[in-house]
Structure formats: C-alpha cells, structure tokens
Enzyme design. Structure first.
Site, PDB file in Angstrom:
ATOM      1  N   SER A 132      -8.313  -9.245  34.407  1.00  0.00           N
ATOM      2  CA  SER A 132      -7.312  -9.791  33.484  1.00  0.00           C
ATOM      3  C   SER A 132      -7.138 -11.288  33.672  1.00  0.00           C
ATOM      4  CB  SER A 132      -5.986  -9.082  33.764  1.00  0.00           C
ATOM      5  OG  SER A 132      -4.919  -9.802  33.217  1.00  0.00           O
ATOM      6  N   TYR A 157       0.656  -6.608  39.194  1.00  0.00           N
ATOM      7  CA  TYR A 157      -0.470  -6.292  38.302  1.00  0.00           C
ATOM      8  C   TYR A 157      -1.634  -7.238  38.562  1.00  0.00           C
ATOM      9  CZ  TYR A 157      -3.156  -6.160  33.941  1.00  0.00           C
ATOM     10  OH  TYR A 157      -4.170  -6.088  33.012  1.00  0.00           O
TER      11      TYR A 157
HETATM   12  N1  LIG Z   1      -4.954  -5.283  26.264  1.00  0.00           N
HETATM   13  C1  LIG Z   1      -4.960  -6.458  26.885  1.00  0.00           C
HETATM   14  O1  LIG Z   1      -4.553  -7.486  26.325  1.00  0.00           O
HETATM   15  C2  LIG Z   1      -5.483  -6.570  28.293  1.00  0.00           C
HETATM   16  C3  LIG Z   1      -5.470  -7.834  28.909  1.00  0.00           C
HETATM   17  C4  LIG Z   1      -5.960  -7.955  30.208  1.00  0.00           C
HETATM   18  C5  LIG Z   1      -6.476  -6.853  30.860  1.00  0.00           C
HETATM   19  N2  LIG Z   1      -6.455  -5.636  30.253  1.00  0.00           N
HETATM   20  C6  LIG Z   1      -7.000  -4.485  30.989  1.00  0.00           C
HETATM   21  O2  LIG Z   1      -7.935  -3.820  30.162  1.00  0.00           O
HETATM   22  C7  LIG Z   1      -7.893  -2.409  30.400  1.00  0.00           C
HETATM   23  C8  LIG Z   1      -7.616  -1.667  29.119  1.00  0.00           C
HETATM   24  O3  LIG Z   1      -6.379  -2.129  28.588  1.00  0.00           O
HETATM   25  P1  LIG Z   1      -5.686  -1.491  27.329  1.00  0.00           P
HETATM   26  O4  LIG Z   1      -4.943  -2.567  26.649  1.00  0.00           O
HETATM   27  O5  LIG Z   1      -6.640  -0.666  26.583  1.00  0.00           O
HETATM   28  O6  LIG Z   1      -4.601  -0.563  28.066  1.00  0.00           O
HETATM   29  P2  LIG Z   1      -4.118   0.917  27.726  1.00  0.00           P
HETATM   30  O7  LIG Z   1      -2.916   1.156  28.579  1.00  0.00           O
HETATM   31  O8  LIG Z   1      -3.989   1.097  26.259  1.00  0.00           O
HETATM   32  O9  LIG Z   1      -5.325   1.797  28.232  1.00  0.00           O
HETATM   33  C9  LIG Z   1      -5.471   2.239  29.565  1.00  0.00           C
HETATM   34  C10 LIG Z   1      -5.686   3.741  29.534  1.00  0.00           C
HETATM   35  O10 LIG Z   1      -5.913   4.156  30.878  1.00  0.00           O
HETATM   36  C11 LIG Z   1      -5.254   5.390  31.080  1.00  0.00           C
HETATM   37  N3  LIG Z   1      -4.963   5.502  32.506  1.00  0.00           N
HETATM   38  C12 LIG Z   1      -4.063   4.778  33.226  1.00  0.00           C
HETATM   39  N4  LIG Z   1      -4.068   5.159  34.507  1.00  0.00           N
HETATM   40  C13 LIG Z   1      -4.995   6.144  34.612  1.00  0.00           C
HETATM   41  C14 LIG Z   1      -5.446   6.952  35.690  1.00  0.00           C
HETATM   42  N5  LIG Z   1      -4.928   6.834  36.917  1.00  0.00           N
HETATM   43  N6  LIG Z   1      -6.421   7.859  35.447  1.00  0.00           N
HETATM   44  C15 LIG Z   1      -6.941   8.018  34.193  1.00  0.00           C
HETATM   45  N7  LIG Z   1      -6.531   7.286  33.131  1.00  0.00           N
HETATM   46  C16 LIG Z   1      -5.571   6.353  33.349  1.00  0.00           C
HETATM   47  C17 LIG Z   1      -4.017   5.346  30.209  1.00  0.00           C
HETATM   48  O11 LIG Z   1      -3.559   6.630  29.830  1.00  0.00           O
HETATM   49  C18 LIG Z   1      -4.484   4.509  29.026  1.00  0.00           C
HETATM   50  O12 LIG Z   1      -4.837   5.341  27.924  1.00  0.00           O
HETATM   51  C19 LIG Z   1      -6.824  -2.208  31.462  1.00  0.00           C
HETATM   52  O13 LIG Z   1      -7.470  -2.181  32.711  1.00  0.00           O
HETATM   53  C20 LIG Z   1      -5.958  -3.453  31.345  1.00  0.00           C
HETATM   54  O14 LIG Z   1      -5.325  -3.755  32.564  1.00  0.00           O
HETATM   55  C21 LIG Z   1      -5.977  -5.475  28.975  1.00  0.00           C
END
Ligand SMILES: NC(=O)c1ccc[n+]([C@@H]2O[C@H](COP(=O)([O-])OP(=O)(O)OC[C@H]3O[C@@H](n4cnc5c(N)ncnc54)[C@H](O)[C@@H]3O)[C@@H](O)[C@H]2O)c1
Length: 340
Positions: A132, A157
């Site tokens: 991130s 985080y």
């Molecule tokens: N969306 C953004 O702007 C953004 C920015 C920086 C980093 N990220 C990273 O990108 C990745 C995806 O982000 P996103 O926006 O799709 O988030 P999101 O929360 O929509 O998706 C993450 C998914 O992981 C699942 N999950 C969480 N913990 C789990 C576990 N222990 N076992 C199995 N499944 C689990 C959740 O149910 C969720 O559906 C994440 O790692 C997030 O930290 C996202």
C-alpha cells in the site's frame, strides 16, 4: 499464458475486478476469501455471483477460507497447483487499524505467512501481493518513489503492509520465490469499498448527509481508477522478477534485490485535492455536498502522490483514466446498483 492463478481476497473490490478480467481472458482462477463483515457482505456476495456467471467456461472455483486456516490452504494448493498466486486478502483500512490492531496482525501478518509457506511448499512460479501507499507514512516528498525510505509508518495497517514486503523479500531470498510487491494508491471505481472516501462521499451526496472533510480539506490523493490497476497487475503477472544483476549491495536499491523480488507503486501520478474530488462527484451526481470540516485523524497522511516511473520502465506505459471519466463510470454504476 498462466493457466492456474490463485487469487486471495477474490470477493473484495480489487480481487473481484481482477478475477473477472482474468476469467474473461480464459485463465483458470482459484478464488479464496473468508467473506468477513468488515463491510457489507451483500456487496461481496453479489461480486461472487457475477464471477460465477462470468465463468461460463468453468474456469472459476471458489473457496470460502480464512488465510489463518493453513491446513485448508495447503490442501487447496495441493489440489489445484497454482502457478501464480496473487495475495489481495487483507484487513484493509487505516483508521480501523488504530482501534483493531489484532485483526491486522491476524490477516496481514499471520495469514500472509501462511500464503508464503504454501508458496514455498508448492514451488509456485510467481507471487504477487498487495502492499500500500501507506508504507510511505510520514514522508513529505513531492511524490512517493519506491527508492524512498519507508521506515516511518504512521498506522498499524501501514506497518503490516511494510512487514509483508520484508517477509516476501526474505522468502524470495531463502526459497527463490519470484515475488512482486504492489503498492496500491487509493483505488476507486464500480464495486468500490464502502469504507473508502469515494463511496462514503457518494453515499452522503446522494442521501444529502454531511461529508466529513478531514484536515479541513487540505488532503490530496493519487486517486487511481480500478481498470488501470487491473491492467498493471495483468502486465506484472506476465513479468515475474528475476535477480537484479545490477544490484549493488553497497548501495542497495530499496525496490530491487539480489534475489527475485521487486516492489512497484501502482497509482495515478497526479495527486488530487479532496475538495476537487468532491466537486467532480457533485457535478456528476447533480447535487451539492454538505461539508463538515474536521481535523486530520490519527494514522492519516496528508498527501499521497505516486511516482510511477519505475513501474513504467518495467511494464511499459499503462493506461491512465482521466478522473472525470473514472468518476462518470463510478457514479453510473452507483446509480444502477443502489437504484438512484
Ligand atoms: N483499495 C485500495 O485503495 C487499496 C489501497 C492500498 C492497498 N490495498 C490493498 O489491496 C488489497 C485489496 O484491497 P481491496 O480494496 O480489494 O479490499 P477489500 O477489503 O475489498 O478486499 C479484501 C478481501 O479480503 C478478504 N479477507 C480479509 N481477511 C481475510 C482472511 N484472513 N482470509 C481470507 N480472506 C480475507 C475480505 O473478505 C475481502 O473480501 C488489500 O490487501 C488492501 O490492503 C487496497
């Protein structure tokens, strides 16, 4: 062409879009998600429904599994033999991490450790994992480069995401696992996350509720359209890192290594002020926002701006959806999905 790709976090925002695109391109996807209730489970279920409908060629299989369940993970790896693994599952969100640090240690540290162990056991060809922009923490450079120091996180985080990069590097060194770390910057678009500013702002404008504008509006973000993120991931999948022959241990480049591990920013290189983002939403929705200005919250950073020159050098020029077009697509989806 990669035949078997395992994607964790498949019911999540980025995971859903990635799986859909890969399935449409004929890749066989093994999806994993624990479908937790951090935000609306119905949204996650609807995303999964669409993935099952997309998979007319039977190239989609889904497991409701927690990353903490190592036995089940090992079984899935053994049965389905993925060549590439993309770890997107995580406890996301900066502010929630201040109140609930344990959720981040569980999913992002212990869960990721299990993924690394499965990758090691099954000798996969390429691991890509979500990091991130929050790893840049307190940096105040005009733009964030992978060559910058990332040793000053300001949220739990961010610390777990930085830890992911360090663990992935270690496994890459010890077990020769080609690994790519992806530092995403504020991703927005259809099927977006209800806990993030774009969805919170859109909800508030549609329902005429006040928007809390933190740091008195003086925040800006590299808002990055989801399709651009997916395009970059697709290109990264095709290019597993090899060892960096130019790597100099006396002057180590933070984004690269003597082992096959690389880190890239995935973000729009323009940083947009929150006020401007809200203005574009108002224009698209046709209603004015009710703004309430507040101080910055603990864990928040004032500005993020992605320097994507290293990414471009690696995968070529990537598409950059203009903000007004991205917001137009996002709001069209929103109106349709929530019946406005
Ligand atoms: N969306 C953004 O702007 C953004 C920015 C920086 C980093 N990220 C990273 O990108 C990745 C995806 O982000 P996103 O926006 O799709 O988030 P999101 O929360 O929509 O998706 C993450 C998914 O992981 C699942 N999950 C969480 N913990 C789990 C576990 N222990 N076992 C199995 N499944 C689990 C959740 O149910 C969720 O559906 C994440 O790692 C997030 O930290 C996202």
């Amino acid at each position: 062409m990669n035949k078997n790709i395992l994607v964790t976090g498949a019911a999540g925002f980025i995971g859903f879009h990635l799986c859909k695109k890969l399935i449409e391109n004929g890749t066989r996807i093994i999806g994993i998600d624990n479908i937790n209730d951090y935000y609306d489970i119905e949204l996650k279920k609807k995303r999964l429904e669409i993935l099952s409908q997309t998979s007319f060629k039977k190239n989609w299989i889904f497991f409701k599994t927690d990353l903490l369940d190592k036995d089940q993970l090992l079984q899935i790896f053994q049965d389905h033999k993925p060549e590439t693994v993309i770890n997107l599952a995580a406890q996301a969100g900066v502010r929630y991490s201040i109140e609930n640090p344990r959720a981040y240690i569980n999913s992002n540290i212990l869960g990721f450790q299990n993924i690394l162990d499965c990758c090691k056991e099954s000798r996969i060809k390429h691991l890509l994992y979500a990091s991130s922009s929050s790893v840049y923490g307190g940096n105040i450079n005009s733009s964030f480069s992978e060559l910058d120091s990332v040793d000053h996180p300001v949220s739990v985080y961010a610390a777990t995401k930085r830890a992911n990069e360090l663990f992935a590097h270690t496994y890459s060194h010890l077990y020769n696992i080609p690994s790519t770390g992806m530092r995403f910057f504020t991703v927005y678009g259809p099927w977006g996350r209800p806990d993030m500013a774009p969805m919170i702002f859109a909800n508030s404008i549609f329902s005429r509720k006040p928007i809390k504008v933190f740091n008195f509006g003086k925040m800006s973000r590299s808002f990055t359209y989801i399709d651009d993120v997916i395009d970059s991931i697709e290109r990264l999948i095709q290019k597993p890192p090899s060892i960096d022959k130019k790597f100099d241990k006396k002057k180590p480049r933070p984004n690269s290594s003597w082992c096959p591990h690389r880190i890239f920013n995935i973000g729009n290189n323009e940083s947009i002020k929150l006020e401007e983002f809200i203005y574009l939403l108002e224009k698209e929705i046709g209603k004015n926002a009710i703004k309430e200005y507040e101080d910055i919250k603990p864990g928040d950073v004032k500005e993020t701006k992605s320097d994507n020159s290293i990414l471009k050098e690696w995968i070529g020029d990537c598409p950059k959806t203009p903000l007004d077009q991205g917001i137009n697509k996002f709001i069209n989806w929103y109106k349709n999905f929530y019946n406005y």
